[in-house]
Motif scaffolding. Structure first.
Motif, PDB file in Angstrom:
ATOM      1  N   VAL A   1      11.577  35.826  61.677  1.00 57.94           N
ATOM      2  CA  VAL A   1      11.906  36.590  60.466  1.00 57.94           C
ATOM      3  C   VAL A   1      10.618  36.971  59.751  1.00 57.94           C
ATOM      4  N   SER A   2      10.404  38.266  59.574  1.00 57.04           N
ATOM      5  CA  SER A   2       9.164  38.750  58.957  1.00 57.04           C
ATOM      6  C   SER A   2       9.353  39.182  57.516  1.00 57.04           C
ATOM      7  N   HIS A   3      10.624  39.291  57.072  1.00 57.69           N
ATOM      8  CA  HIS A   3      10.883  39.703  55.696  1.00 57.69           C
ATOM      9  C   HIS A   3      12.193  39.094  55.210  1.00 57.69           C
ATOM     10  N   TRP A   4      12.357  39.038  53.910  1.00 54.54           N
ATOM     11  CA  TRP A   4      13.612  38.648  53.282  1.00 54.54           C
ATOM     12  C   TRP A   4      14.204  39.858  52.581  1.00 54.54           C
ATOM     13  N   THR A   5      15.522  39.920  52.532  1.00 57.40           N
ATOM     14  CA  THR A   5      16.204  41.040  51.886  1.00 57.40           C
ATOM     15  C   THR A   5      16.690  40.627  50.503  1.00 57.40           C
ATOM     16  N   PHE A   6      16.352  41.461  49.523  1.00 59.88           N
ATOM     17  CA  PHE A   6      16.775  41.245  48.145  1.00 59.88           C
ATOM     18  C   PHE A   6      17.563  42.460  47.660  1.00 59.88           C
ATOM     19  N   LEU A   7      18.303  42.270  46.577  1.00 57.97           N
ATOM     20  CA  LEU A   7      19.015  43.373  45.944  1.00 57.97           C
ATOM     21  C   LEU A   7      18.425  43.599  44.561  1.00 57.97           C
ATOM     22  N   SER A   8      18.099  44.863  44.292  1.00 58.40           N
ATOM     23  CA  SER A   8      17.557  45.246  42.994  1.00 58.40           C
ATOM     24  C   SER A   8      18.370  46.434  42.488  1.00 58.40           C
ATOM     25  N   ALA A   9      19.166  46.208  41.435  1.00 64.37           N
ATOM     26  CA  ALA A   9      20.057  47.241  40.899  1.00 64.37           C
ATOM     27  C   ALA A   9      20.963  47.800  41.992  1.00 64.37           C
ATOM     28  N   GLY A  10      21.446  46.916  42.871  1.00 67.78           N
ATOM     29  CA  GLY A  10      22.359  47.326  43.928  1.00 67.78           C
ATOM     30  C   GLY A  10      21.698  47.936  45.138  1.00 67.78           C
ATOM     31  N   VAL A  11      20.382  48.033  45.148  1.00 62.49           N
ATOM     32  CA  VAL A  11      19.643  48.644  46.251  1.00 62.49           C
ATOM     33  C   VAL A  11      18.909  47.555  47.032  1.00 62.49           C
ATOM     34  N   GLU A  12      19.004  47.611  48.354  1.00 62.72           N
ATOM     35  CA  GLU A  12      18.311  46.629  49.178  1.00 62.72           C
ATOM     36  C   GLU A  12      16.797  46.830  49.139  1.00 62.72           C
ATOM     37  N   ARG A  13      16.103  45.718  49.081  1.00 64.71           N
ATOM     38  CA  ARG A  13      14.633  45.757  49.127  1.00 64.71           C
ATOM     39  C   ARG A  13      14.175  44.713  50.129  1.00 64.71           C
ATOM     40  N   HIS A  14      13.382  45.120  51.097  1.00 64.18           N
ATOM     41  CA  HIS A  14      12.894  44.218  52.135  1.00 64.18           C
ATOM     42  C   HIS A  14      11.465  43.804  51.788  1.00 64.18           C
ATOM     43  N   VAL A  15      11.279  42.526  51.582  1.00 67.10           N
ATOM     44  CA  VAL A  15       9.983  42.001  51.168  1.00 67.10           C
ATOM     45  C   VAL A  15       9.324  41.285  52.337  1.00 67.10           C
ATOM     46  N   ARG A  16       8.154  41.773  52.735  1.00 64.43           N
ATOM     47  CA  ARG A  16       7.418  41.159  53.840  1.00 64.43           C
ATOM     48  C   ARG A  16       6.835  39.830  53.379  1.00 64.43           C
ATOM     49  N   LEU A  17       6.854  38.850  54.303  1.00 67.03           N
ATOM     50  CA  LEU A  17       6.494  37.490  53.948  1.00 67.03           C
ATOM     51  C   LEU A  17       5.088  37.110  54.390  1.00 67.03           C
TER      52      LEU A  17
ATOM     53  N   ARG B   1      15.031  25.960  41.537  1.00 68.71           N
ATOM     54  CA  ARG B   1      15.441  27.326  41.855  1.00 68.71           C
ATOM     55  C   ARG B   1      14.444  28.304  41.239  1.00 68.71           C
ATOM     56  N   ILE B   2      14.039  29.294  42.029  1.00 70.26           N
ATOM     57  CA  ILE B   2      13.098  30.312  41.564  1.00 70.26           C
ATOM     58  C   ILE B   2      13.858  31.618  41.358  1.00 70.26           C
ATOM     59  N   CYS B   3      13.910  32.088  40.130  1.00 70.92           N
ATOM     60  CA  CYS B   3      14.623  33.324  39.785  1.00 70.92           C
ATOM     61  C   CYS B   3      13.611  34.433  39.537  1.00 70.92           C
ATOM     62  N   LEU B   4      13.733  35.503  40.290  1.00 70.06           N
ATOM     63  CA  LEU B   4      12.828  36.634  40.159  1.00 70.06           C
ATOM     64  C   LEU B   4      13.337  37.598  39.083  1.00 70.06           C
ATOM     65  N   GLU B   5      12.418  38.264  38.393  1.00 66.84           N
ATOM     66  CA  GLU B   5      12.782  39.178  37.320  1.00 66.84           C
ATOM     67  C   GLU B   5      13.371  40.492  37.823  1.00 66.84           C
ATOM     68  N   ASP B   6      12.986  40.904  39.040  1.00 67.91           N
ATOM     69  CA  ASP B   6      13.341  42.253  39.481  1.00 67.91           C
ATOM     70  C   ASP B   6      14.338  42.307  40.642  1.00 67.91           C
ATOM     71  N   ALA B   7      14.728  41.149  41.189  1.00 68.22           N
ATOM     72  CA  ALA B   7      15.603  41.182  42.368  1.00 68.22           C
ATOM     73  C   ALA B   7      16.264  39.829  42.567  1.00 68.22           C
ATOM     74  N   ALA B   8      17.352  39.834  43.348  1.00 65.58           N
ATOM     75  CA  ALA B   8      18.061  38.605  43.706  1.00 65.58           C
ATOM     76  C   ALA B   8      18.274  38.579  45.210  1.00 65.58           C
ATOM     77  N   PRO B   9      18.277  37.387  45.814  1.00 62.89           N
ATOM     78  CA  PRO B   9      18.481  37.317  47.270  1.00 62.89           C
ATOM     79  C   PRO B   9      19.821  37.920  47.689  1.00 62.89           C
ATOM     80  N   GLU B  10      19.810  38.569  48.852  1.00 62.14           N
ATOM     81  CA  GLU B  10      21.031  39.121  49.416  1.00 62.14           C
ATOM     82  C   GLU B  10      22.036  37.997  49.671  1.00 62.14           C
ATOM     83  N   THR B  11      23.298  38.232  49.281  1.00 60.43           N
ATOM     84  CA  THR B  11      24.361  37.273  49.543  1.00 60.43           C
ATOM     85  C   THR B  11      24.947  37.524  50.925  1.00 60.43           C
TER      86      THR B  11
END
Length: 297
Positions: free
Chosen positions: A194-210, A251-261
């Motif tokens: 796994v090279s990235h994690w998927t987050f949701l920001s305002a309903g839009v997927e964002r792939h963050v490279r690790l 738990r780490i809560c990000l200001e701009d995104a949440a982990p994909e459920t």
């Protein structure tokens, strides 16, 4: 297909010889031999290599064995239901599930499940990869995933919210990321490959490279390394509830995104009628998932 012949085949496979199969079934060795030969003739293949001293399955026999066991269990379930004896949850239930999910949620269900269904046996294959359900004879697979294979017969059991977590020692030493972009400056602990994690920001997927120097083929490896202070990982909420309560993880809560459920799925090998033994297990598991969801709310 004659079920008496199928019964000889399964008894010989488990007993190691036709003589033992005959003894278990209360018939003569000659009758057992004739029934196996008749079954092979009906199927048009040789199911067993046999000599006077040994017996072994042919490749065709290995392929047919789980089907044969399923035929006998289905017949037994039908007889039980027609007699009105309980709910028909009998026979061997073969389950495949991820390691962490098996330990946290499935294994604790087993004692009461077996107490309530004396005719039931359970075999749990703890694996983080999806087996060939038909070839392995698995009745049911539980997977925590975003299912993409439309050929699978699957039922959604529950949502599977996840959280970013780290140990207090890691946060004290390296600080906590505020945004998803900050993760590039932290040691992340992903699954192998796994090279990235998927987050949701305002309903839009964002792939963050690790940025990672450690990965594991099992989520349990990521979990253990995280507890030891190696970095930040992404875990299901049911897997970390005890660690959060005890203060072992934060738990780490990000200001701009949440982990994909993701979701928890029950995956079946065929579209045929779901056996009673599978239904009673699913009912117990869904009840446990409901309690877990309330506890994490």
């Amino acid at each position: 297909m004659n079920l008496d012949e199928v019964l000889v085949f399964t008894a010989a496979a488990s007993g190691g010889s036709l003589a033992e199969a005959a003894r278990r079934l209360g018939i003569s060795p000659m009758i057992a031999t004739r029934r196996l030969a008749s079954l092979e003739q009906a199927l048009g293949v040789r199911l067993m290599h046999r000599t006077t001293r040994s017996l072994s399955l042919t490749p065709e026999g290995e392929t047919f064995l789980p089907y044969a066991q399923g035929l006998l269990e289905t017949e037994q379930q039908a007889r039980t239901l027609l007699r009105g004896d309980g709910d028909g949850a009998i026979g061997l239930l073969r389950i495949s599930a991820p390691v962490a999910f098996s330990i946290k949620l499935i294994a604790p269900l087993i004692p009461l499940l077996l107490d309530d269904h004396p005719g039931l046996k359970v075999s749990l294959d703890m694996s983080d990869t999806m087996p060939d359900l038909v070839a392995s004879g698995i009745d049911l697979a539980i997977r925590v995933a975003r299912l993409k294979d439309s050929s699978l017969i699957a039922k959604k059991l529950a949502e599977n919210p996840r959280s970013l977590v780290a140990s207090p020692s890691y946060v004290e030493k390296h600080g906590s990321p505020r945004t998803s972009g900050d993760l590039i400056n932290h040691q992340c602990l992903p699954l192998h490959g796994v090279s990235h994690w998927t987050f949701l920001s305002a309903g839009v997927e964002r792939h963050v490279r690790l940025q990672s120097r450690f990965s594991s083929t099992s989520i349990e490896g990521c979990h253990a390394a995280c507890l030891a202070g190696a970095g930040i990982t992404l875990l299901s909420d049911w897997n970390i509830a005890d660690d959060l309560d005890a203060g072992r993880l934060m738990r780490i809560c990000l200001e701009d995104a949440a982990p994909e459920t993701l979701a928890i799925w029950a995956v079946y090998p065929t579209t045929k009628l779901v056996a009673p033994k599978v239904r009673v297990f699913i009912d117990r598991l869904m009840a446990a998932l409901g309690k877990t969801a309330k506890g994490n709310a």
